[in-house]
Write an enzyme that holds these catalytic residues in place. Structure first.
Site, PDB file in Angstrom:
ATOM      1  N   LYS A 142       1.042   7.216  -4.386  1.00 23.91           N
ATOM      2  CA  LYS A 142       2.033   7.116  -3.307  1.00 23.91           C
ATOM      3  C   LYS A 142       2.875   8.383  -3.266  1.00 23.91           C
ATOM      4  CE  LYS A 142       6.206   4.380  -2.481  1.00 23.91           C
ATOM      5  NZ  LYS A 142       6.959   3.184  -2.842  1.00 23.91           N
ATOM      6  N   ASP A 194       5.654  -0.960  -7.515  1.00 18.79           N
ATOM      7  CA  ASP A 194       5.696   0.469  -7.178  1.00 18.79           C
ATOM      8  C   ASP A 194       6.507   1.173  -8.255  1.00 18.79           C
ATOM      9  OD1 ASP A 194       4.782  -0.775  -4.759  1.00 18.79           O
ATOM     10  OD2 ASP A 194       5.383   1.023  -3.655  1.00 18.79           O
ATOM     11  N   LYS A 247      -0.650   5.557  -0.391  1.00 22.57           N
ATOM     12  CA  LYS A 247       0.508   5.062   0.357  1.00 22.57           C
ATOM     13  C   LYS A 247       1.406   6.215   0.780  1.00 22.57           C
ATOM     14  CE  LYS A 247       4.585   2.085  -0.028  1.00 22.57           C
ATOM     15  NZ  LYS A 247       5.267   1.013  -0.782  1.00 22.57           N
TER      16      LYS A 247
END
Length: 244
Positions: A161, A95, A190
């Site tokens: 995300k 991430d 996400k």
């Protein structure tokens, strides 16, 4: 209303511990809970990747590392190094935080190349490594959110995300819907930051989220099984940052 089985719900949750303090016991508890509830991954700082990889050996739980976290302002070379080391230590999901400053200043080539460099390192190591890009949506206009998602797609990332969870606000249904409309079915979306109860999870999933980042995964599962009533406790179950 979105209908999710317990297994589907748990399999969407990235179980996080992203404090910069604590004890090894916190990390051990994180991994133990991830095994017990069969969460998608444990999401942690790069310094804890090797420890979590060892703790989760023999399970299906993956280890996720946060890169350039939480500001995204390290250089591309540093993000690449961090990513490579995290993979060597056992991370199979990454991430990374987008360079928000450069996006806001319309330096789109830089933003693309920053993401693409991390994606390249991951694909070089293992084509199955998942790359998620954190946009930090609370700092972006809707036009910038759309542009960021388009850049993530073009750079080859697997997910876009919403948030680090360390900023003024996190995932919103409106942002998830916009992100999903932008990327279509081509990549994952996400939701992270401030996701603390089952109703919020269901609303985000209905809007298009395919992964949820939260430190409150255990309480969310317990709420789903009736073991935990989130309304009985002021502030929910926030014993950790609702991050990642």
């Amino acid at each position: 209303e979105t209908s999710l089985s317990l297994k589907e719900l748990a399999g969407m949750i990235d179980h996080t511990f992203l404090k910069n303090f604590g004890s090894v016991k916190h990390v051990e508890k994180l991994c133990r809970e991830a095994r017990q509830y069969e969460f998608a991954i444990v999401a942690i700082h790069p310094s804890q990747v090797k420890r979590c990889s060892n703790l989760l050996k023999g399970s299906n739980i993956k280890v996720g590392a946060c890169i350039g976290f939480p500001l995204g302002q390290t250089t591309t070379a540093v993000k690449v190094f961090e990513t490579r080391e995290a993979i060597e230590n056992g991370a199979t999901e990454i991430d990374m935080v987008m360079n928000i400053f450069e996006l806001q200043n319309e330096n789109y080539d830089f933003v693309h190349n920053d993401i693409a460099a991390v994606v390249h390192v991951c694909r070089e190591a293992n084509e199955h490594i998942v790359v998620k890009v954190i946009l930090e949506t609370c700092f972006l206009t809707d036009e910038q959110k759309v542009k960021a998602c388009q850049i993530c797609m073009a750079a080859g990332a697997d997910f876009c995300k919403t948030s680090t969870g360390f900023r003024p606000s996190g995932a919103t249904v409106k942002d998830i819907r916009l992100m999903r409309e932008t990327v279509g079915e081509s990549m994952g979306v996400k939701a992270s930051g401030g996701v603390r109860d089952l109703n919020k999870v269901k609303a985000l999933v209905a809007a298009g989220a395919t992964r949820i980042g939260t430190s409150g995964g255990v309480a969310i599962i317990k709420e789903a099984t009736g073991e935990y009533d989130v309304s009985r406790k002021e502030g929910g179950h926030r014993d950790e940052e609702d991050a990642y």
